[in-house]
Design a protein around this motif. Sequence first.
Motif, PDB file in Angstrom:
ATOM      1  N   ALA A  53       1.119  -1.149  -0.017  1.00 22.67           N
ATOM      2  CA  ALA A  53      -0.206  -0.180  -0.519  1.00 22.67           C
ATOM      3  C   ALA A  53       1.018   1.669  -0.110  1.00 22.67           C
ATOM      4  O   ALA A  53       1.562   1.381   1.199  1.00 22.67           O
ATOM      5  N   ALA A  54       0.644   2.266  -1.075  1.00 26.52           N
ATOM      6  CA  ALA A  54       1.665   3.557  -1.323  1.00 26.52           C
ATOM      7  C   ALA A  54       1.437   4.432   0.228  1.00 26.52           C
ATOM      8  O   ALA A  54       2.592   4.431   0.685  1.00 26.52           O
ATOM      9  N   GLU A  55       0.329   4.197   0.491  1.00 28.44           N
ATOM     10  CA  GLU A  55       0.494   4.967   2.371  1.00 28.44           C
ATOM     11  C   GLU A  55       1.374   5.132   2.958  1.00 28.44           C
ATOM     12  O   GLU A  55       0.798   5.385   3.980  1.00 28.44           O
ATOM     13  N   ASN A  56       1.235   3.489   4.168  1.00 27.08           N
ATOM     14  CA  ASN A  56       1.800   2.347   4.261  1.00 27.08           C
ATOM     15  C   ASN A  56       3.894   2.341   3.887  1.00 27.08           C
ATOM     16  O   ASN A  56       4.452   1.750   5.304  1.00 27.08           O
ATOM     17  N   ALA A  57       4.123   2.470   2.520  1.00 26.93           N
ATOM     18  CA  ALA A  57       5.003   2.092   2.660  1.00 26.93           C
ATOM     19  C   ALA A  57       6.443   3.531   1.810  1.00 26.93           C
ATOM     20  O   ALA A  57       5.428   3.514   0.744  1.00 26.93           O
ATOM     21  N   PRO A  58       6.985   4.171   2.571  1.00 24.96           N
ATOM     22  CA  PRO A  58       8.106   4.811   1.503  1.00 24.96           C
ATOM     23  C   PRO A  58       8.510   4.176  -0.009  1.00 24.96           C
ATOM     24  O   PRO A  58       8.353   3.126  -0.063  1.00 24.96           O
ATOM     25  N   HIS A  59       9.180   4.924  -0.585  1.00 23.43           N
ATOM     26  CA  HIS A  59       9.627   5.005  -1.794  1.00 23.43           C
ATOM     27  C   HIS A  59      11.484   3.748  -1.576  1.00 23.43           C
ATOM     28  O   HIS A  59      12.628   3.772  -0.877  1.00 23.43           O
ATOM     29  N   LEU A  60      10.931   2.662  -0.574  1.00 28.92           N
ATOM     30  CA  LEU A  60      12.108   1.193  -0.248  1.00 28.92           C
ATOM     31  C   LEU A  60      13.220   0.829  -1.764  1.00 28.92           C
ATOM     32  O   LEU A  60      12.775   0.359  -2.304  1.00 28.92           O
ATOM     33  N   ARG A  61      14.610   0.965  -0.902  1.00 29.86           N
ATOM     34  CA  ARG A  61      15.486   0.329  -2.218  1.00 29.86           C
ATOM     35  C   ARG A  61      16.872  -0.593  -1.046  1.00 29.86           C
ATOM     36  O   ARG A  61      16.395  -0.457   0.252  1.00 29.86           O
ATOM     37  N   GLY A  62      16.895  -0.902  -1.740  1.00 34.52           N
ATOM     38  CA  GLY A  62      18.096  -1.675  -1.277  1.00 34.52           C
ATOM     39  C   GLY A  62      17.226  -3.524  -0.566  1.00 34.52           C
ATOM     40  O   GLY A  62      17.170  -4.203  -1.404  1.00 34.52           O
ATOM     41  N   LEU A  63      18.195  -3.582   0.904  1.00 29.43           N
ATOM     42  CA  LEU A  63      18.020  -5.953   0.948  1.00 29.43           C
ATOM     43  C   LEU A  63      16.634  -5.328   2.591  1.00 29.43           C
ATOM     44  O   LEU A  63      16.285  -4.716   2.576  1.00 29.43           O
ATOM     45  N   VAL A  64      15.947  -6.132   1.637  1.00 25.78           N
ATOM     46  CA  VAL A  64      15.034  -6.413   2.656  1.00 25.78           C
ATOM     47  C   VAL A  64      14.928  -7.853   3.362  1.00 25.78           C
ATOM     48  O   VAL A  64      15.479  -8.419   2.322  1.00 25.78           O
ATOM     49  N   ASP A  65      13.542  -8.364   3.391  1.00 28.37           N
ATOM     50  CA  ASP A  65      13.126  -9.589   4.060  1.00 28.37           C
ATOM     51  C   ASP A  65      11.730  -9.870   4.157  1.00 28.37           C
ATOM     52  O   ASP A  65      10.990  -8.738   4.556  1.00 28.37           O
ATOM     53  N   LEU A  66      11.585 -11.006   3.154  1.00 31.37           N
ATOM     54  CA  LEU A  66      10.142 -11.288   3.330  1.00 31.37           C
ATOM     55  C   LEU A  66       9.531 -12.563   3.756  1.00 31.37           C
ATOM     56  O   LEU A  66      10.191 -13.641   4.101  1.00 31.37           O
ATOM     57  N   PHE A  67       8.355 -12.539   4.873  1.00 26.14           N
ATOM     58  CA  PHE A  67       7.939 -13.483   5.740  1.00 26.14           C
ATOM     59  C   PHE A  67       6.511 -14.277   4.846  1.00 26.14           C
ATOM     60  O   PHE A  67       6.137 -12.941   4.138  1.00 26.14           O
ATOM     61  N   ASP A  68       6.141 -14.937   5.740  1.00 25.32           N
ATOM     62  CA  ASP A  68       4.852 -15.516   4.843  1.00 25.32           C
ATOM     63  C   ASP A  68       4.226 -15.859   6.715  1.00 25.32           C
ATOM     64  O   ASP A  68       5.131 -17.363   6.840  1.00 25.32           O
ATOM     65  N   GLY A  69       3.622 -15.064   6.781  1.00 27.89           N
ATOM     66  CA  GLY A  69       3.394 -15.176   8.206  1.00 27.89           C
ATOM     67  C   GLY A  69       4.792 -15.283   9.216  1.00 27.89           C
ATOM     68  O   GLY A  69       5.742 -14.276   8.967  1.00 27.89           O
ATOM     69  N   GLY A  70       5.519 -16.296   9.836  1.00 29.04           N
ATOM     70  CA  GLY A  70       6.549 -16.604  10.068  1.00 29.04           C
ATOM     71  C   GLY A  70       7.641 -16.841  10.072  1.00 29.04           C
ATOM     72  O   GLY A  70       8.649 -17.403  10.562  1.00 29.04           O
ATOM     73  N   ASP A  71       7.418 -17.751   8.837  1.00 28.34           N
ATOM     74  CA  ASP A  71       8.665 -18.291   7.657  1.00 28.34           C
ATOM     75  C   ASP A  71       9.131 -17.634   6.915  1.00 28.34           C
ATOM     76  O   ASP A  71       8.805 -16.653   6.115  1.00 28.34           O
ATOM     77  N   HIS A  72      10.468 -16.869   7.278  1.00 26.46           N
ATOM     78  CA  HIS A  72      11.246 -16.299   6.562  1.00 26.46           C
ATOM     79  C   HIS A  72      11.067 -16.776   5.530  1.00 26.46           C
ATOM     80  O   HIS A  72      12.267 -18.003   5.350  1.00 26.46           O
ATOM     81  N   LEU A  73      11.263 -16.141   4.264  1.00 22.17           N
ATOM     82  CA  LEU A  73      10.918 -16.520   2.397  1.00 22.17           C
ATOM     83  C   LEU A  73      12.311 -16.988   1.761  1.00 22.17           C
ATOM     84  O   LEU A  73      13.031 -16.916   0.979  1.00 22.17           O
ATOM     85  N   PHE A  74      12.835 -15.109   2.085  1.00 24.99           N
ATOM     86  CA  PHE A  74      13.243 -14.324   0.643  1.00 24.99           C
ATOM     87  C   PHE A  74      14.389 -13.747   1.523  1.00 24.99           C
ATOM     88  O   PHE A  74      13.835 -12.779   2.498  1.00 24.99           O
ATOM     89  N   GLN A  75      14.986 -12.561   1.366  1.00 24.81           N
ATOM     90  CA  GLN A  75      16.084 -11.884   1.605  1.00 24.81           C
ATOM     91  C   GLN A  75      15.799 -11.344  -0.124  1.00 24.81           C
ATOM     92  O   GLN A  75      16.481 -12.085  -0.601  1.00 24.81           O
ATOM     93  N   CYS A  76      15.968  -9.929  -0.107  1.00 29.46           N
ATOM     94  CA  CYS A  76      15.973  -9.912  -1.533  1.00 29.46           C
ATOM     95  C   CYS A  76      16.656  -8.630  -1.192  1.00 29.46           C
ATOM     96  O   CYS A  76      16.290  -7.621  -0.183  1.00 29.46           O
ATOM     97  N   LEU A  77      16.773  -8.037  -2.734  1.00 27.50           N
ATOM     98  CA  LEU A  77      17.932  -6.251  -3.081  1.00 27.50           C
ATOM     99  C   LEU A  77      15.999  -6.137  -3.521  1.00 27.50           C
ATOM    100  O   LEU A  77      15.757  -6.908  -5.014  1.00 27.50           O
ATOM    101  N   ILE A  78      15.525  -5.128  -3.495  1.00 25.38           N
ATOM    102  CA  ILE A  78      14.084  -4.619  -4.233  1.00 25.38           C
ATOM    103  C   ILE A  78      14.973  -3.149  -4.756  1.00 25.38           C
ATOM    104  O   ILE A  78      15.974  -1.833  -4.468  1.00 25.38           O
ATOM    105  N   VAL A  79      14.056  -3.041  -5.830  1.00 22.33           N
ATOM    106  CA  VAL A  79      14.021  -0.679  -5.477  1.00 22.33           C
ATOM    107  C   VAL A  79      12.736  -0.731  -6.411  1.00 22.33           C
ATOM    108  O   VAL A  79      12.047  -1.650  -7.343  1.00 22.33           O
TER     109      VAL A  79
END
Length: 120
Positions: A53-79
């Motif tokens: 959602a645009a109102e919740n997230a700033p323009h993120l970039r760089g290294l982030v972690d993606l989770f499904d509930g409590g399961d750590h799925l991916f470590q991502c580099l995003i733009v």
Amino acid sequence: MEMYMEAMLSKEILAGLEAARRENLRRASRLRLEVEGQSYPVLRKWKSGFAVAAENAPHLRGLVDLFDGGDHLFQCLIVASQEEEGEMQFEFKRATAVATAAALDFERAFDAPVALIAAD
């Protein structure tokens, strides 16, 4: 049909319907993004990216972690790629699956025993 519907409804009602659609996506998705201790719900995900959602997230970039509930799925580099219909869309530069076990430094035989039974 959609254009006819838009002509009949006020901008406020259309905005309310869009907000309800985004809220429904947020509740239906267990995916979340974590960046520097902050957590953002992921509205939807596709092979090369995801939307928040645009109102919740700033323009993120760089290294982030993606989770499904409590399961750590991916470590991502995003733009950030674009903002569209109240969603901020991000593209993966890299998405590395998180390993659940340490890497082996030897080859495990296909027919190797799972456990050993000790005889006293």
